[in-house]
Design an enzyme around this catalytic site. Structure first.
Site, short mmCIF file in Angstrom:
data_model
loop_
_atom_site.label_atom_id
_atom_site.label_comp_id
_atom_site.label_asym_id
_atom_site.label_seq_id
_atom_site.Cartn_x
_atom_site.Cartn_y
_atom_site.Cartn_z
N TYR A 1 -15.58 -7.88 -20.99
CA TYR A 1 -14.58 -8.84 -20.53
C TYR A 1 -13.24 -8.59 -21.22
O TYR A 1 -12.26 -8.25 -20.59
CB TYR A 1 -15.07 -10.26 -20.76
CG TYR A 1 -14.16 -11.31 -20.15
CD1 TYR A 1 -14.23 -11.58 -18.78
CD2 TYR A 1 -13.24 -12.01 -20.90
CE1 TYR A 1 -13.40 -12.52 -18.19
CE2 TYR A 1 -12.39 -12.96 -20.33
CZ TYR A 1 -12.48 -13.21 -18.98
OH TYR A 1 -11.65 -14.14 -18.40
N SER B 1 -13.19 -11.10 -13.06
CA SER B 1 -11.99 -11.85 -13.39
C SER B 1 -11.10 -10.98 -14.30
O SER B 1 -10.65 -9.93 -13.88
CB SER B 1 -12.36 -13.18 -14.04
OG SER B 1 -11.27 -14.06 -14.04
N ASP C 1 -11.37 -17.98 -3.31
CA ASP C 1 -11.05 -17.90 -4.73
C ASP C 1 -9.60 -18.33 -4.93
O ASP C 1 -8.67 -17.60 -4.58
CB ASP C 1 -11.26 -16.48 -5.25
CG ASP C 1 -11.17 -16.38 -6.77
OD1 ASP C 1 -10.65 -17.33 -7.39
OD2 ASP C 1 -11.64 -15.38 -7.33
N HIS D 1 -14.37 -18.33 -7.07
CA HIS D 1 -14.33 -17.46 -8.25
C HIS D 1 -15.73 -17.22 -8.83
O HIS D 1 -15.89 -16.37 -9.69
CB HIS D 1 -13.41 -18.08 -9.30
CG HIS D 1 -12.92 -17.10 -10.31
ND1 HIS D 1 -12.20 -15.96 -9.97
CD2 HIS D 1 -13.05 -17.05 -11.67
CE1 HIS D 1 -11.90 -15.29 -11.07
NE2 HIS D 1 -12.40 -15.92 -12.10
#
Length: 713
Positions: free
Chosen positions: A473, A553, A637, A672
């Site tokens: 991430y 993301s 989203d 999302h």
């Protein structure tokens, strides 16, 4: 003796990629002539028209792209086999930790494959009943339960719902005893908690409805409201945010109902902190922190004494105390001082629980209200412990423990004695004892040591031919700690390796680790990820031909930047709901609030040039052979708008050299990720794994065939 012979039939790997699907015919994506001027640099944006989520033209493009993608996926021979195994493994009863509200104990339960978990309750006699079933909210499972909060006596419930995965919510108010809705639904609520003041009403947050598209238009002035029970929403009073423009505002009431605590921020890091005495209707709003230089929040109070979690002068966080009469930082006193490990505190049962991350693994300590260490909580192993939160009056403290090979098990802790017992252990058809999960440390480009967890079957041969997913991430102070996933379990069963790297930009080592992956240091994150891949290859866990990179993301940005910088490094790239147009991310919905991590293209020429150098949409080069790529997003989203993914896919399809497919899979009536139905989640994971293995050259999944021989002497 009777002898049983086990024959392992391994997956067939193509000797030549010629047998794969060739020459995918992509939809024609028209190019516009939009050009933006950033300082003295002109930047073409030929696919700007795909930002219009309300246009019929965009809808037609989405439909055409999905037709190509699903046609491709339908021809993968083992796609349905993967889906069937995911469904079978997913089909076990899941029960959540209970919480007491009024005279009932509430808990979530899923019988296995229900799209949404169901809320049940028990009365004092132990009689169980269904209380709220989100599966009845919509026929297709795309409406989900969001936030919920009971009034102080447990007689009224306020809960929010999300339709189609949107961050915009509706709030419904229910009489908890009769289970009947008691007044009109609140609408247009976004990024909001719900917090009751007695039984009088509750606080919530939202933005004014934006002009233009509700799914993509900018929202940057958040306000805190109070809804008084029995009145209409149009009468709701603005408590904070009418005069002070803040992007994120939250309000919560202390357990004793005496104080309202307000946090206000302009970015995803750093907040102002306020408190208001609710026992006096005319009390002023008192400022505790008047700047955005720290993350600080009131986590508890004991009368007028406030307990504040903060990273002010403590990058790894500490808890301080201060009296509400004079709460400025100069009066703060250490309660649980900062240590070398990052702190996440909670309270329950009359105690504080200090949950530390030590190299991304949980270590938990219990403290009393005087600040005395009561005990170290004995956890069942190395992994992630969560929970330890509830009411001060709770007699039992619940927590969950999991790691990459251990399904989440709930434990009940008696806080006086410290004794823990298993409360709920899931019955998952996965043999954890056949797998190993270990932590390694590798060196990034600038010499920084980065931790990574590597999970696989025991006895794995390190020959560079193991299908591997590398996940990370690397942003927003978010920490990746060990967790169990059914999807990952299926990947492991099929001989795959699952590796998770704890990159800079995350929160694993506190604020300094976070800041080292922000703004003009964002390249550190990509370098850390590249170094993780190079470590896996050099140690022969895998090779470039069998490596996939995955992230969602901000992690989608990570994948997009890495595959455009080092397209030779991996065979498959899987960017999900990614932030991919870095020059324009701040113009959509709440994107401007991400500037603490990214900076913006408008900050300065230097910042613009730095961002443009790694922005995935702007770094797809014609004539380059990119890895097989499947971009995934949702048409609803409204956090990272799908235009990011649309534009990136269009660029890849236009400029890709060679036969590697560049597809985009667009979930309809999905956002999302939060609240996505189990059915949709299973199908997406089956498609992702099928696409990944197929493009690594596999034509079948590994299977174990058991043959019994005749009795032998």
């Amino acid at each position: 003796m009777k002898k049983t012979i086990f024959i392992l039939v391994v997956a067939t790997v193509l000797s030549s990629y010629g047998q794969k699907q060739k020459n995918v015919k992509y939809p024609q994506t028209k190019k516009g002539e939009t050009v933006d001027l950033y300082f003295d640099t002109k930047v073409n944006d030929p696919y700007r028209w795909l930002e219009d989520d309300k246009s019929e033209e965009t809808a037609a493009w989405v439909k055409a792209e999905n037709e190509v993608t699903y046609d491709y996926l339908s021809k993968i021979p083992f796609r349905n086999e993967l889906k069937d195994r995911l469904e079978k493994l997913w089909n076990y009863e899941k029960i959540g930790s209970p919480s007491t509200e009024g005279n009932f104990s509430y808990f979530f339960k899923n019988n296995g494959l229900q799209n949404q978990s169901v809320l049940y309750r028990k009365d004092a006699s132990g009689k169980e009943e269904l209380f709220l079933d989100p599966n009845t909210f919509s026929k297709d499972g795309t409406t989900s339960l969001g936030e919920m909060d009971f009034s102080k006596d447990g007689s009224i419930l306020a809960y929010s719902i999300s339709e189609g995965g949107s961050d915009w919510r509706k709030v419904i108010i229910m009489d908890a005893l009769s289970k009947k809705v008691v007044e009109d639904t609140l609408v247009d609520v976004k990024f909001s908690g719900l917090s009751w003041k007695g039984n009088e009403g509750f606080f919530y947050s939202s933005y004014d409805k934006p002009k233009g598209s509700q799914l993509s238009a900018k929202t940057d002035q958040h306000k805190l409201y109070f809804h008084k029970l029995g009145t209409s929403q149009k009468e709701d009073k603005v408590i904070f945010g009418a005069d002070q423009k803040r992007r994120y505002v939250g309000g919560s009431v202390t357990d004793d109902d005496n104080y309202l605590v307000i946090t206000a921020s302009v970015a995803t890091y750093g907040n102002e902190l306020y408190v208001k005495d609710l026992t006096n209707p005319n009390s002023p709003l008192v400022v505790i922190v008047d700047n955005f230089n720290s993350d600080s929040n009131v986590i508890e109070n004991d009368g007028t004494k406030l307990y504040i979690e903060t990273d002010w002068n403590a990058p790894n966080k500490r808890i301080v105390t201060v009296d509400v009469s004079n709460p400025k930082p100069e009066n703060w006193k250490d309660f649980i001082p900062e240590t070398e490990n990052v702190l996440t505190p909670s309270t329950c049962g009359g105690f504080f629980f200090a949950n530390y991350m030590k190299d991304a693994v949980s270590v938990v300590q219990q403290y009393d209200y005087s600040g005395k260490l009561v005990r170290n909580i004995q956890l069942p192993g190395l992994g992630t412990a969560t929970g330890f939160s509830g009411k001060k009056t709770d007699k039992t403290v619940y927590y969950s423990f999991a790691n990459y090979i251990t399904p989440g098990t709930i434990y009940a802790l008696e806080p006086q004695s410290g004794k823990s017992v298993i409360y709920e252990k899931p019955k998952v058809d996965f043999k954890s004892e056949e797998y190993v999960s270990k932590q390694v440390f590798y060196t990034s480009k600038d010499g920084t040591k980065i931790p990574m967890m590597i999970t696989h079957k025991k006895g794995l041969k390190l020959d560079g031919k193991n299908p591997t997913i590398l996940y990370a991430y690397g942003g927003f102070n978010i920490s990746l700690t060990p967790s169990f996933s059914i999807a990952n379990a299926v990947w492991l069963e099929n001989g795959g390796i699952y590796a998770v790297a704890n990159l800079r930009g995350g929160g694993e080592y506190g604020k300094k680790w976070h800041d080292a992956g922000t703004k003009m240091q964002k390249q550190n994150v990509f370098d850390d990820f590249i170094a993780a891949a190079e470590y896996l290859i050099s140690e022969k866990y895998t090779s470039s031909s069998f490596l996939a990179i995955r992230g969602g993301s901000n992690g989608g940005l990570l994948v997009g930047a890495t595959m455009t910088q080092r397209p030779d490094l991996m065979k498959v790239a899987l960017p999900a709901v990614g932030v991919l147009d870095m020059l324009r991310y701040h113009t959509f919905t709440s994107g401007a609030g991400w500037a603490y991590d990214y900076g913006t293209s408008q900050d300065s020429k230097e910042m613009f040039e730095y961002i443009k150098k790694y922005s995935p949409v702007h770094n797809v080069k014609k004539g380059t052979q990119y890895p097989a790529t499947m971009v995934t997003t949702g048409d609803h989203d409204d956090r990272v708008v799908p235009a990011h993914s649309f534009k990136f896919a269009a660029e890849l399809q236009e400029k890709q050299s060679g036969s590697n497919p560049t597809l985009i899979r667009i979930d309809v009536k999905a956002g999302h990720g939060a609240g996505k139905s189990i059915a949709a989640t299973i199908q997406e994971n089956a498609d992702v794994q099928a696409f990944t293995l197929y493009n690594m050259g596999f034509t079948a999944l590994p299977k174990t065939v058991i043959l019994s021989s005749p009795e032998m002497k």
